[in-house]
Design an enzyme around this catalytic site. Structure first.
Site, PDB file in Angstrom:
ATOM      1  N   THR A 134       1.569  -4.328   4.237  1.00  0.00           N
ATOM      2  CA  THR A 134       1.379  -4.622   5.664  1.00  0.00           C
ATOM      3  C   THR A 134       0.878  -6.044   5.915  1.00  0.00           C
ATOM      4  O   THR A 134       1.057  -6.579   7.002  1.00  0.00           O
ATOM      5  CB  THR A 134       0.354  -3.650   6.288  1.00  0.00           C
ATOM      6  OG1 THR A 134      -0.896  -3.785   5.598  1.00  0.00           O
ATOM      7  CG2 THR A 134       0.831  -2.216   6.229  1.00  0.00           C
TER       8      THR A 134
ATOM      9  N   THR B 172       0.825  -1.214   0.000  1.00  0.00           N
ATOM     10  CA  THR B 172       0.000   0.000   0.000  1.00  0.00           C
ATOM     11  C   THR B 172       0.855   1.258   0.000  1.00  0.00           C
ATOM     12  O   THR B 172       0.451   2.292  -0.523  1.00  0.00           O
ATOM     13  CB  THR B 172      -0.944  -0.030   1.215  1.00  0.00           C
ATOM     14  OG1 THR B 172      -1.860  -1.105   1.031  1.00  0.00           O
ATOM     15  CG2 THR B 172      -1.720   1.262   1.364  1.00  0.00           C
TER      16      THR B 172
HETATM   17  C1  SIN Z   1      -0.302  -5.318   0.994  1.00  0.00           C
HETATM   18  O1  SIN Z   1      -0.087  -5.967   2.007  1.00  0.00           O
HETATM   19  O2  SIN Z   1       0.481  -5.304   0.029  1.00  0.00           O
HETATM   20  C2  SIN Z   1      -1.561  -4.524   0.878  1.00  0.00           C
HETATM   21  C3  SIN Z   1      -2.037  -4.008   2.150  1.00  0.00           C
HETATM   22  C4  SIN Z   1      -1.111  -3.008   2.777  1.00  0.00           C
HETATM   23  O3  SIN Z   1       0.038  -2.818   2.410  1.00  0.00           O
HETATM   24  O4  SIN Z   1      -1.602  -2.359   3.731  1.00  0.00           O
END
Ligand code: SIN
Length: 358
Positions: free
Chosen positions: A99, A16
């Site tokens: 995340t 993200t």
């Molecule tokens: C991911 O994990 O690539 C998408 C979600 C995020 O980074 O919060």
């Protein structure tokens, strides 16, 4: 021309933090892993005091939504981190990551080797195109930790907190402070570019209870030091030994074990099972026989708990399977897989054959 006295390397994995939405105010309807890592460096980053004379290089390793993380991508990242650690010109490494599986990647790296320089994973909960993105501050904080020689080891930096890979977990699907280190809390904080340790840093190792016949504890994941290259080479050629979860829950049946062991597909035979236990390491009585049968066929077993706080307390007379202390099921799976790989590498165990479910 600016005189640099230090170089940091930023490895981009997507997530993200590199996400882009159609509408600027949209914090949830976006695609992760869209923007190149070099665009994630905030303008004026060298104005931050601890980064004043720091040269920042970027390299795109992957560009993905981390829900789709796979072992092969881990190995590519690990190679890049090992190379950067061996490069005297690089003082510290930042990894931008989604995340959703960040804690797994951080834990995998921390158990593969103990770096002699900072390796800092960071992320964002809002896409880079948000009206008020959290990524730029996280990036600055991560760079400041990576520039700090007291921070050798692998860390997760998010929302101003520094977490150990062994403790940290994503605990919220939306908030910008989505990570928690549970009852131990974060190991440090970053305040206006300054790292303040809350606990003695002391690398990424964590207390291990010595093993006894009655109380077998988590024994693996030692600092591999120079052997990290050999282990990584084995993983690259053979893959991570396959370890699956068996969750004990109301109404579970022996098939939870047997169907898991019979599963085909990528990854080969199941070599290990992490029991996601109820409470203090207990599991439904109907699982005992299939688990014993599996063990007799050479499948490695470890217990972890469904409880989100604390870890299993082992009694002096416990005879059940070893506890992956103090790891949650997500990390226990990786730890067991690496332990099996390490034993295979050392020639300590024969290749386990797929058990015949009884
Ligand atoms: C991911 O994990 O690539 C998408 C979600 C995020 O980074 O919060």
């Amino acid at each position: 021309m600016q005189a640099f006295n230090k170089k940091l390397l930023v490895l981009g994995m997507g997530g993200t933090i590199a996400g882009r939405s159609q509408a600027q105010g949209d914090n949830v309807g976006y695609r992760a892993g869209e923007l190149p890592v070099e665009s994630l460096l905030p303008r004026g980053v060298n104005d931050v005091e601890c980064l004043a004379n720091v040269q920042i290089e970027t390299r795109q390793i992957a560009q993905m939504d981390s829900k789709d993380m796979d072992h092969a991508t881990w190995f590519v990242l690990a190679r890049a981190v090992l190379a950067a650690c061996a490069d005297e010109a690089v003082a510290g490494i930042v990894i931008t990551h989604g995340t959703d599986t960040l804690e797994e990647t951080a834990f995998f790296l921390s158990q593969l080797f103990t770096p002699s320089k900072p390796v800092v994973l960071t992320c964002a909960m809002r896409p880079a195109t948000a009206l008020s993105p959290d990524g730029p501050q996280n990036m600055v904080d991560a760079l400041c930790v990576a520039a700090n020689p007291s921070a050798d080891g692998v860390w997760v930096v998010a929302a101003g907190a520094v977490h150990r890979p062994t403790q940290v977990a994503k605990v919220h699907p939306y908030r910008t402070d989505a990570f928690s280190s549970g009852e131990t809390g974060p190991v440090g904080v970053v305040e206006e570019g300054r790292l303040r340790w809350l606990h003695p840093a002391g690398g990424n190792s964590f207390a291990r209870t010595p093993s006894t016949a009655a109380s077998r504890q988590f024994e693996g994941s030692s600092n591999l030091g120079p052997d990290a290259n050999a282990l990584l080479a084995r993983l690259e050629s053979q893959g991570l030994p396959r370890v699956e979860w068996v969750v004990s829950h109301a109404g579970v049946t022996p098939a939870a074990v047997t169907t898991c062991l019979m599963a085909g597909g990528e990854g080969g035979a199941v070599r290990g099972l992490v029991l996601v236990c109820t409470g203090n390491g207990t599991f439904h009585q109907c699982l005992t026989k299939p688990l014993r049968d599996a063990e007799a066929c050479g499948v490695w077993l470890r217990r972890s708990t469904r409880c989100t706080q604390g870890s299993i307390v082992v009694g002096a007379t416990s005879v059940d399977w070893p506890v992956a202390m103090p790891l949650d099921p997500v990390k226990a799976r990786i730890a067991l897989s690496l332990d099996i790989a390490r034993h295979d590498l050392a020639g300590l165990t024969p290749q386990a054959t797929a058990p015949v479910p009884g």
